[in-house]
Design an enzyme around this catalytic site. Structure first.
Site, PDB file in Angstrom:
ATOM      1  N   LYS A 125      10.935  -3.917   8.762  1.00  0.00           N
ATOM      2  CA  LYS A 125       9.691  -3.377   7.836  1.00  0.00           C
ATOM      3  C   LYS A 125       8.349  -3.520   8.738  1.00  0.00           C
ATOM      4  CE  LYS A 125       6.491  -3.989   4.613  1.00  0.00           C
ATOM      5  NZ  LYS A 125       5.843  -3.692   3.314  1.00  0.00           N
TER       6      LYS A 125
ATOM      7  N   ASP B 277       6.845   1.445   6.046  1.00  0.00           N
ATOM      8  CA  ASP B 277       6.356   1.268   4.292  1.00  0.00           C
ATOM      9  C   ASP B 277       4.877   1.600   4.332  1.00  0.00           C
ATOM     10  OD1 ASP B 277       6.458   0.678   1.670  1.00  0.00           O
ATOM     11  OD2 ASP B 277       6.554  -1.357   2.058  1.00  0.00           O
TER      12      ASP B 277
ATOM     13  N   LYS C 163       3.810   3.769   1.875  1.00  0.00           N
ATOM     14  CA  LYS C 163       3.266   3.803   0.522  1.00  0.00           C
ATOM     15  C   LYS C 163       2.117   5.087   0.503  1.00  0.00           C
ATOM     16  CE  LYS C 163       4.467  -0.704  -1.013  1.00  0.00           C
ATOM     17  NZ  LYS C 163       4.631  -1.628   0.133  1.00  0.00           N
TER      18      LYS C 163
ATOM     19  N   ASP D 285      -1.092  10.771  -2.327  1.00  0.00           N
ATOM     20  CA  ASP D 285      -2.177  11.628  -2.265  1.00  0.00           C
ATOM     21  C   ASP D 285      -1.861  12.953  -2.771  1.00  0.00           C
ATOM     22  OD1 ASP D 285      -4.446  13.128  -1.358  1.00  0.00           O
ATOM     23  OD2 ASP D 285      -4.851  11.416   0.310  1.00  0.00           O
TER      24      ASP D 285
ATOM     25  N   THR E 164       6.342  -5.145  -6.891  1.00  0.00           N
ATOM     26  CA  THR E 164       6.702  -6.497  -7.279  1.00  0.00           C
ATOM     27  C   THR E 164       5.748  -7.323  -7.686  1.00  0.00           C
ATOM     28  OG1 THR E 164       7.155  -6.715  -5.183  1.00  0.00           O
ATOM     29  CG2 THR E 164       8.964  -5.977  -6.739  1.00  0.00           C
TER      30      THR E 164
ATOM     31  N   ARG F 224       7.272 -13.089   3.792  1.00  0.00           N
ATOM     32  CA  ARG F 224       6.851 -14.469   4.330  1.00  0.00           C
ATOM     33  C   ARG F 224       7.930 -15.498   4.371  1.00  0.00           C
ATOM     34  NH1 ARG F 224       2.055 -13.143   0.149  1.00  0.00           N
ATOM     35  NH2 ARG F 224       4.004 -12.109  -0.632  1.00  0.00           N
TER      36      ARG F 224
HETATM   37  O1  C5P Z   1       6.147 -11.601   2.133  1.00  0.00           O
HETATM   38  P1  C5P Z   1       6.975 -10.852   0.828  1.00  0.00           P
HETATM   39  O2  C5P Z   1       8.498 -11.341   0.910  1.00  0.00           O
HETATM   40  O3  C5P Z   1       6.519 -10.963  -0.204  1.00  0.00           O
HETATM   41  O4  C5P Z   1       7.153  -9.240   1.545  1.00  0.00           O
HETATM   42  C1  C5P Z   1       7.463  -8.287   0.703  1.00  0.00           C
HETATM   43  C2  C5P Z   1       7.408  -7.048   1.432  1.00  0.00           C
HETATM   44  O5  C5P Z   1       7.946  -5.786   0.664  1.00  0.00           O
HETATM   45  C3  C5P Z   1       5.650  -6.740   1.811  1.00  0.00           C
HETATM   46  O6  C5P Z   1       5.804  -6.293   3.214  1.00  0.00           O
HETATM   47  C4  C5P Z   1       5.444  -5.690   0.859  1.00  0.00           C
HETATM   48  O7  C5P Z   1       4.498  -4.856   1.246  1.00  0.00           O
HETATM   49  C5  C5P Z   1       6.759  -5.015   0.304  1.00  0.00           C
HETATM   50  N1  C5P Z   1       6.780  -4.558  -0.965  1.00  0.00           N
HETATM   51  C6  C5P Z   1       6.714  -5.060  -1.806  1.00  0.00           C
HETATM   52  N2  C5P Z   1       6.701  -4.685  -3.321  1.00  0.00           N
HETATM   53  C7  C5P Z   1       7.120  -3.390  -3.506  1.00  0.00           C
HETATM   54  C8  C5P Z   1       7.057  -2.651  -2.390  1.00  0.00           C
HETATM   55  C9  C5P Z   1       7.033  -3.433  -1.261  1.00  0.00           C
HETATM   56  O8  C5P Z   1       6.427  -6.471  -2.165  1.00  0.00           O
HETATM   57  N3  C5P Z   1       7.268  -2.766  -4.515  1.00  0.00           N
END
Ligand code: C5P
Length: 236
Positions: free
Chosen positions: A34, A60, A62, A65, A123, A214
Site C-alpha cells: 500500500k 490508498d 482516499k 471531493d 479505524t 507499523r
Molecule cells: O500502521 P498501521 O498498521 O496502523 O497502518 C494502517 C494503514 O491502513 C495506514 O496506511 C492507514 O492509512 C490505513 N487505513 C486505516 N484505516 C482505514 C483506512 C486505511 O488505518 N479506515
C-alpha cells in the site's frame, strides 16, 4: 465461502529510499503493498510507479471531493494501474457512481480495472469521534449505512475494521471485497488505531485483504514479521 485472506504491507514513509528498500525486501513475503498520502505527496506519482513495480499496488489516496473532481482524479491515476484504490463512502452515491464510471472508461473491457474501494469509518475513530463530527451512531451502524450505500452505488468493496466484517457480510453477502486495516499481531502496540484485531481473527471473520503498516515497518526484522503474519493467515 472459503477465501484466502491476503496481506498488504502499508509502506507509510516520506522517503523514497526507505519505501524502495521495504518494497524490495518484502517482494516475496506480502501479497501487495500500500502506498498512501504520505508517500505519494512526498515523493510523487513517478515514485509510486517505481516502488510498486513488480508488486500488486493498493493506492490508498482516499479521495473525497465533488463527483467531477474525484472522477477526474481517478482518471489521472489510471496510468499507475493500481489493483485497488480508495474514495470516501461519505462523499455520497453520486461521487461513488461517477468514480466507477471513470475507472470503467479508463480501463476498457478486457483490461484489468482497479477495484474501487469505499472507506467507511476510519479505524482510528470510535463512537466519540463520530459524535464529534455530528454522527450519532455507533461505528458499526455507520459502517453498515455507508457500506450499503457504497456497494449499491458501484463500489467493488469497502475498507472497514475487522469488527464490522460479520455484519457487512450478513447485509451484503460474499461478493464485496473487504479490505481491513487496524490489524495488530498479538502483543504489538495499537498506535492510534482503536478498532483492532489480530491477523488470524480478521481472516476468520472473512477479510479479503488485511492492511498492516507499523507492525511490519517498525519491526526489527520486517521480513520475518511479514512472514509470520502470512503464516498466521494461512493457518487461520
Ligand atoms: O500502521 P498501521 O498498521 O496502523 O497502518 C494502517 C494503514 O491502513 C495506514 O496506511 C492507514 O492509512 C490505513 N487505513 C486505516 N484505516 C482505514 C483506512 C486505511 O488505518 N479506515
Amino acid at each position: 465461502m472459503s477465501r484466502r485472506t491476503r496481506l498488504i504491507a502499508a509502506l507509510d514513509t516520506a522517503s523514497l529510499s526507505t519505501a524502495r528498500h521495504w518494497a524490495d525486501s518484502l517482494k516475496n513475503d506480502v501479497d501487495a503493498i500500500k502506498l498512501g498520502l504520505e508517500f505519494t505527496y512526498a515523493c510523487g506519482l513517478d515514485a509510486v510507479k517505481t516502488v510498486s513495480a513488480g508488486h500488486e499496488l493498493f493506492l490508498d489516496l482516499k479521495l473525497h471531493d465533488i463527483p467531477h473532481t474525484v472522477a477526474s482524479g481517478l482518471s489521472a491515476l489510471a496510468p499507475l494501474r493500481p489493483a485497488l484504490t480508495t474514495i470516501h463512502a461519505s462523499g455520497d452515491s453520486e461521487m461513488i457512481a461517477r468514480s466507477r464510471e471513470a475507472l470503467e472508461s479508463a480501463f476498457p473491457v478486457g483490461t484489468k480495472r482497479p477495484k474501487l474501494l469505499a472507506v467507511t469509518v476510519l479505524t482510528s475513530m470510535n463512537a466519540e469521534g463520530l459524535l464529534d463530527i455530528g454522527v450519532n451512531a455507533t461505528p458499526q451502524e455507520q459502517v453498515l449505512r455507508l457500506g450499503k450505500l457504497a456497494i449499491s452505488a458501484g463500489a467493488d468493496g469497502l475498507v472497514c475494521s475487522a469488527h464490522e466484517i460479520a455484519p457487512l457480510r450478513d447485509a451484503l453477502g460474499d461478493e464485496p471485497i473487504l479490505v481491513v486495516p487496524g490489524i495488530r499481531p498479538a502483543g504489538s502496540a495499537s498506535d492510534d488505531q482503536k478498532r483492532i484485531m489480530t491477523p488470524a481473527q480478521a481472516a476468520r471473520a472473512g477479510a479479503d485483504w488485511i492492511v498492516v503498516g507499523r507492525p511490519i515497518t517498525k519491526a526489527s526484522d520486517p521480513v520475518l514479521t511479514a512472514r509470520a503474519i502470512m503464516e498466521e493467515l494461512a493457518s487461520a
